[in-house]
Design a protein around this motif. Structure first.
Motif, PDB file in Angstrom:
ATOM      1  N   LEU A 111       0.831  -1.215   0.000  1.00 33.26           N
ATOM      2  CA  LEU A 111       0.000   0.000   0.000  1.00 33.26           C
ATOM      3  C   LEU A 111       0.865   1.264   0.000  1.00 33.26           C
ATOM      4  CD1 LEU A 111      -2.839   1.221   0.203  1.00 33.26           C
ATOM      5  CD2 LEU A 111      -2.743   0.862   2.685  1.00 33.26           C
ATOM      6  N   LEU A 131      -9.097   4.041   0.417  1.00 31.87           N
ATOM      7  CA  LEU A 131      -8.899   2.682  -0.076  1.00 31.87           C
ATOM      8  C   LEU A 131     -10.099   2.299  -0.945  1.00 31.87           C
ATOM      9  CD1 LEU A 131      -7.205   0.788   2.878  1.00 31.87           C
ATOM     10  CD2 LEU A 131      -6.235   2.349   1.175  1.00 31.87           C
ATOM     11  N   ASP A 134     -13.236   0.148   0.379  1.00 31.68           N
ATOM     12  CA  ASP A 134     -13.921   0.539   1.617  1.00 31.68           C
ATOM     13  C   ASP A 134     -15.013   1.547   1.298  1.00 31.68           C
ATOM     14  OD1 ASP A 134     -12.429  -0.895   3.390  1.00 31.68           O
ATOM     15  OD2 ASP A 134     -11.607   0.835   4.450  1.00 31.68           O
ATOM     16  N   TYR A 169      -5.380  -4.927  11.256  1.00 36.95           N
ATOM     17  CA  TYR A 169      -5.382  -3.499  10.922  1.00 36.95           C
ATOM     18  C   TYR A 169      -4.071  -2.825  11.319  1.00 36.95           C
ATOM     19  CZ  TYR A 169     -10.468  -4.114  10.809  1.00 36.95           C
ATOM     20  OH  TYR A 169     -11.736  -4.539  10.534  1.00 36.95           O
ATOM     21  N   GLY A 170      -3.916  -1.574  10.817  1.00 36.98           N
ATOM     22  CA  GLY A 170      -2.959  -0.673  11.423  1.00 36.98           C
ATOM     23  C   GLY A 170      -3.533  -0.268  12.765  1.00 36.98           C
ATOM     24  N   GLU A 191       1.652  -1.489  12.219  1.00 36.48           N
ATOM     25  CA  GLU A 191       0.858  -2.251  11.248  1.00 36.48           C
ATOM     26  C   GLU A 191       0.634  -3.674  11.744  1.00 36.48           C
ATOM     27  OE1 GLU A 191      -0.811  -1.339   8.750  1.00 36.48           O
ATOM     28  OE2 GLU A 191      -1.118  -3.079   7.486  1.00 36.48           O
ATOM     29  N   LYS A 192      -0.626  -4.069  11.796  1.00 32.82           N
ATOM     30  CA  LYS A 192      -1.045  -5.433  12.112  1.00 32.82           C
ATOM     31  C   LYS A 192      -0.247  -6.077  13.257  1.00 32.82           C
ATOM     32  CE  LYS A 192      -3.085  -6.145   7.603  1.00 32.82           C
ATOM     33  NZ  LYS A 192      -2.544  -5.388   6.512  1.00 32.82           N
ATOM     34  N   VAL A 204      -6.844   1.658  12.153  1.00 33.60           N
ATOM     35  CA  VAL A 204      -6.793   2.551  10.986  1.00 33.60           C
ATOM     36  C   VAL A 204      -7.808   2.047   9.965  1.00 33.60           C
ATOM     37  CG1 VAL A 204      -5.348   3.264   9.043  1.00 33.60           C
ATOM     38  CG2 VAL A 204      -4.355   3.089  11.347  1.00 33.60           C
ATOM     39  N   MET A 205      -8.639   2.967   9.463  1.00 33.66           N
ATOM     40  CA  MET A 205      -9.773   2.555   8.644  1.00 33.66           C
ATOM     41  C   MET A 205      -9.833   3.175   7.259  1.00 33.66           C
ATOM     42  SD  MET A 205     -11.645   0.317   9.950  1.00 33.66           S
ATOM     43  CE  MET A 205     -11.849  -0.546  11.497  1.00 33.66           C
ATOM     44  N   GLY A 206      -8.847   2.945   6.441  1.00 40.04           N
ATOM     45  CA  GLY A 206      -9.004   3.193   5.003  1.00 40.04           C
ATOM     46  C   GLY A 206      -9.161   4.618   4.506  1.00 40.04           C
ATOM     47  N   TYR A 208      -7.160   8.475   4.765  1.00 36.94           N
ATOM     48  CA  TYR A 208      -5.977   9.190   5.233  1.00 36.94           C
ATOM     49  C   TYR A 208      -5.965  10.580   4.600  1.00 36.94           C
ATOM     50  CZ  TYR A 208      -4.400   4.236   5.544  1.00 36.94           C
ATOM     51  OH  TYR A 208      -4.292   2.882   5.774  1.00 36.94           O
ATOM     52  N   GLN A 230       4.736  -0.690   3.708  1.00 33.52           N
ATOM     53  CA  GLN A 230       3.498  -0.369   4.419  1.00 33.52           C
ATOM     54  C   GLN A 230       3.374   1.138   4.631  1.00 33.52           C
ATOM     55  OE1 GLN A 230       1.208  -2.488   5.010  1.00 33.52           O
ATOM     56  NE2 GLN A 230       2.246  -4.475   4.884  1.00 33.52           N
ATOM     57  N   THR A 232       1.609   2.448   6.879  1.00 35.86           N
ATOM     58  CA  THR A 232       1.633   2.667   8.325  1.00 35.86           C
ATOM     59  C   THR A 232       3.064   2.942   8.804  1.00 35.86           C
ATOM     60  OG1 THR A 232      -0.191   1.112   8.464  1.00 35.86           O
ATOM     61  CG2 THR A 232       0.866   1.692  10.541  1.00 35.86           C
ATOM     62  N   ARG A 253     -18.769   2.170   8.077  1.00 32.85           N
ATOM     63  CA  ARG A 253     -17.697   1.666   7.216  1.00 32.85           C
ATOM     64  C   ARG A 253     -17.983   0.223   6.785  1.00 32.85           C
ATOM     65  NH1 ARG A 253     -12.933  -2.125   8.151  1.00 32.85           N
ATOM     66  NH2 ARG A 253     -11.526  -1.561   6.480  1.00 32.85           N
TER      67      ARG A 253
HETATM   68  C1  G1P Z   1      -4.720  -1.812   5.022  1.00 27.37           C
HETATM   69  C2  G1P Z   1      -3.726  -1.056   5.904  1.00 27.37           C
HETATM   70  C3  G1P Z   1      -4.128  -1.152   7.374  1.00 27.37           C
HETATM   71  C4  G1P Z   1      -5.576  -0.695   7.541  1.00 27.37           C
HETATM   72  C5  G1P Z   1      -6.495  -1.509   6.624  1.00 27.37           C
HETATM   73  C6  G1P Z   1      -7.955  -1.085   6.704  1.00 27.37           C
HETATM   74  O1  G1P Z   1      -4.582  -3.185   5.293  1.00 27.37           O
HETATM   75  O2  G1P Z   1      -2.422  -1.566   5.696  1.00 27.37           O
HETATM   76  O3  G1P Z   1      -3.267  -0.370   8.162  1.00 27.37           O
HETATM   77  O4  G1P Z   1      -5.960  -0.836   8.890  1.00 27.37           O
HETATM   78  O5  G1P Z   1      -6.053  -1.384   5.258  1.00 27.37           O
HETATM   79  O6  G1P Z   1      -8.169   0.174   6.220  1.00 27.37           O
HETATM   80  P1  G1P Z   1      -5.213  -4.322   4.317  1.00 27.37           P
HETATM   81  O7  G1P Z   1      -6.661  -4.432   4.673  1.00 27.37           O
HETATM   82  O8  G1P Z   1      -4.995  -3.846   2.908  1.00 27.37           O
HETATM   83  O9  G1P Z   1      -4.454  -5.566   4.642  1.00 27.37           O
END
Ligand code: G1P
Length: 294
Positions: A111, A131, A134, A169-170, A191-192, A204-206, A208, A230, A232, A253
């Motif tokens: 990402l 994203l 989302d 998630y982040g 991150e995760k 973190v929800m998509g 920024y 990443q 994040t 969301r």
């Molecule tokens: C990505 C980001 C993560 C975020 C998530 C949801 O992860 O890397 O930090 O929390 O989107 O928005 P992915 O879902 O692509 O693995």
């Protein structure tokens, strides 16, 4: 006066492995929710928040996304010839919602790498990232843009999740900001993380909003979780130079790349439609009775 936020970047190059077999030949961003693909909702959300210019990060298997936002003169004329002017306008308007550009990410390097591909296009301006799978209902992006106008800091959308889900998630640790309902100051980002290492259950929800300094940090970011670059990690580095705010929200969301959330989106967004909602409500009520759900 802070610079206006005019540009958006929509990473939509992912393989969609959580939605196979559908996503083998059709991008997951093209999944329909009622009669519009997911990415159209995402672009409409950006336009509603004042965005004029959108760069979609795509990949070689996803050409159909470009077609959706292009003109289709044959279809428009055929509809007009039948007197279907409203339908013709619906098709035509898709190409004039915003200045929509596409660039391909040649390899799935993460990402952060995808967002980094927007550096030249964005230039020296603040910008938002949405994203592409989302769907977000409610004023989250608008709230983030307002927060930037006040503080001139980067902003990330945050929502509490059950602690056991945080490793998807982040994750952010944050301090309250006095007098601000939805704003927090982010103090840590990871991150995760493993559940036992997570500094909080704030995910973190998509969505920024970044100052252009993020591109300098992305360029220095080494592969992290999953061997990917990443965003994040780049944000955590940015926090050593600039403030990072969080915009907190609690609902609206839908992660449509995930089957169960896609179903939820379909039900909720159908119910909100004037043309289908009332009839669909009755059908759902009947299903609930028949299946003994309540
Ligand atoms: C990505 C980001 C993560 C975020 C998530 C949801 O992860 O890397 O930090 O929390 O989107 O928005 P992915 O879902 O692509 O693995």
């Amino acid at each position: 006066m802070p610079a206006p936020v005019r540009k958006a970047v929509i990473p939509a190059a992912g393989l969609g492995t959580r939605f196979l077999p559908f996503s083998k030949a059709v991008p997951k961003e093209m999944l329909p929710v009622v009669d519009r693909p997911v990415i159209q909702y995402v672009i409409e959300e950006a336009v509603d928040a004042g965005i004029e210019d959108i760069l979609v990060i795509t990949s070689r298997h996803k050409k159909v996304m470009e077609d959706h936002f292009d003109r289709h003169p044959e279809l428009e004329s055929a509809l007009e010839a039948k007197g279907k002017n409203a339908e013709a306008a619906t098709v035509r308007d898709l190409s004039s919602m915003a200045d929509i550009h596409f660039v391909r990410q040649g390899e799935a390097l993460g990402l952060g790498h995808a967002i980094g591909m927007a550096a030249n296009h964005v230039g020296d301006e603040p910008f938002v990232v949405l994203l592409g799978d989302d769907i977000m209902r409610g004023p989250v992006l608008k709230g983030m843009v307002d927060l930037y106008a006040k503080h001139e800091s980067s902003v990330v959308a945050l929502m509490e999740v059950p602690q056991e889900d945080i490793s998807s998630y982040g994750c952010a640790a944050a301090d309250a900001i006095e007098g601000a309902d939805n704003a927090v100051k982010v103090t840590e980002l990871v991150e995760k993380p493993a559940v036992e290492d997570a500094p909080s259950n704030l995910a973190v929800m998509g969505r920024y909003l970044f100052t252009p300094t993020i591109f300098e940090e992305i360029a220095k970011t080494q592969p992290g979780v999953g061997g990917e670059i990443q965003i994040t990690d780049a944000m955590a580095a940015l926090m050593g130079r600039e403030d990072m705010l969080g915009f907190t929200f609690t609902e609206g969301r839908y992660d449509t790349g995930k089957k169960i959330d896609y179903l939820r989106a379909m039900v909720d967004l159908s119910l909100q439609r004037d043309d289908l909602g009332p009839e669909f409500r009755e059908i759902l009520a009947e299903t609930v009775r028949r299946e003994g759900i309540v």
